[in-house]
Write an enzyme that holds these catalytic residues in place. Structure first.
Site, mmCIF file in Angstrom:
data_model
loop_
_atom_site.group_PDB
_atom_site.id
_atom_site.type_symbol
_atom_site.label_atom_id
_atom_site.label_comp_id
_atom_site.label_asym_id
_atom_site.label_seq_id
_atom_site.Cartn_x
_atom_site.Cartn_y
_atom_site.Cartn_z
ATOM 1 N N ASP A 102 0.865 -1.178 0.000
ATOM 2 C CA ASP A 102 0.000 0.000 0.000
ATOM 3 C C ASP A 102 0.905 1.232 0.000
ATOM 4 O O ASP A 102 1.533 1.549 1.016
ATOM 5 C CB ASP A 102 -0.906 0.019 1.241
ATOM 6 C CG ASP A 102 -1.955 -1.103 1.253
ATOM 7 O OD1 ASP A 102 -1.742 -2.133 0.570
ATOM 8 O OD2 ASP A 102 -2.970 -0.948 1.960
ATOM 9 N N LYS A 165 -7.125 3.278 -2.801
ATOM 10 C CA LYS A 165 -7.441 3.232 -1.370
ATOM 11 C C LYS A 165 -7.653 4.652 -0.866
ATOM 12 O O LYS A 165 -6.925 5.563 -1.265
ATOM 13 C CB LYS A 165 -6.281 2.540 -0.646
ATOM 14 C CG LYS A 165 -6.351 2.537 0.879
ATOM 15 C CD LYS A 165 -5.154 1.763 1.469
ATOM 16 C CE LYS A 165 -5.058 1.954 2.975
ATOM 17 N NZ LYS A 165 -3.885 1.241 3.556
ATOM 18 N N LYS A 199 -10.374 0.134 -1.711
ATOM 19 C CA LYS A 199 -10.180 -0.102 -0.279
ATOM 20 C C LYS A 199 -10.471 1.167 0.520
ATOM 21 O O LYS A 199 -9.679 2.105 0.498
ATOM 22 C CB LYS A 199 -8.747 -0.584 -0.015
ATOM 23 C CG LYS A 199 -8.425 -0.788 1.479
ATOM 24 C CD LYS A 199 -7.011 -1.353 1.655
ATOM 25 C CE LYS A 199 -6.580 -1.353 3.119
ATOM 26 N NZ LYS A 199 -5.214 -1.917 3.308
#
Length: 258
Positions: A102, A165, A199
């Site tokens: 990430d 995300k 996400k």
């Protein structure tokens, strides 16, 4: 099974169970690994700092859940625009054995009008990842404006992101339904639903929250889109609430609420 319980079970299996705190220790990460295994199923992944990957891998293997994926973070949490450092950190994460990375998008550079550095950073980090999933954190709560949130999402997708995300969990405003809708609409409108996931992270704390996010994804991208390859929740305190909703009494060590 009630609709809420069904949503809770669905959400549990989509969780990236997270601890990203300055006071994290091996013991806390081992505890997180134990929590990822519940009586009703495992979380999709855990998300930890890179230095804890070896101990997490060992713990997950020893407890019989090697399929729980290990995600880690790079260029975190500030989203600086130094491509070389972001790529070096991403290569190191891969070398440590991360299954997923990430990375934080250089959102402040975008706010200042620079679209190129974000594209290049994501592109090079994805090259460093190869087949490893790359999730790109755009920090919606700092971008704030729909035009910027959609532009950041588009840049990430064009540069090869596997997921977009919302948030690091380290700024005052993290995931919100409003921001989630904007990002899901970009995935739909670009026609990339097969290859790009979403996400929400930070601020998803209850089964009711999770159910609302899942219903939104079903509405925008269709009932069959959500699965662990296309949807994750970045959370820590959510797990306890989901287990309570499911009436499972697993004791969960709660990392600082995320």
């Amino acid at each position: 099974m009630s609709d809420l319980k069904a949503a809770a079970l669905r959400a549990l299996k989509l969780m990236d169970l997270t601890t990203l705190n300055d006071d994290d220790t091996d013991a806390k990460v081992i505890s997180l690994c134990h929590d990822a295994k519940s009586a009703v199923g495992n979380t999709a992944a855990i998300c930890i700092y890179p230095r804890f990957i070896p101990i997490a891998k060992k713990t997950l293997r020893e407890q019989g859940t090697p399929e729980v994926r290990i995600a880690t973070v790079t260029n975190f949490p500030h989203g600086n625009d130094d491509i070389e450092i972001a790529v070096a950190e991403t290569k190191a994460a891969v070398a440590y054995g991360a299954d997923e990375v990430d990375v934080v998008f250089p959102y402040r550079a975008l706010m200042a009008g620079d679209e190129k550095v974000g594209f290049e950073l994501v592109k090079q980090c994805k090259e460093a990842c190869g087949d490893i999933l790359l999730k790109v954190i755009i920090e919606t709560g700092e971008l704030k404006e729909e035009a910027l949130i959609k532009k950041a999402s588009q840049i990430c997708i064009e540069a090869g992101a596997d997921f977009i995300k919302t948030s690091t969990g380290k700024v005052p405003v993290n995931a919100t339904p409003e921001y989630a809708r904007m990002m899901l609409e970009v995935i739909r409108d670009m026609g990339v639903a097969e290859t790009v996931g979403f996400k929400p992270a930070g601020g998803v704390r209850t089964a009711e929250d999770a159910a609302a996010y899942l219903a939104m994804a079903d509405e925008i991208l269709g009932d069959n889109w959500v699965d662990a390859r296309h949807y994750r929740f970045g959370a820590s305190s959510l797990l306890t609430n989901l287990l309570n909703t499911l009436e499972v009494s697993d004791e969960v060590a709660d990392p600082a609420a995320y």
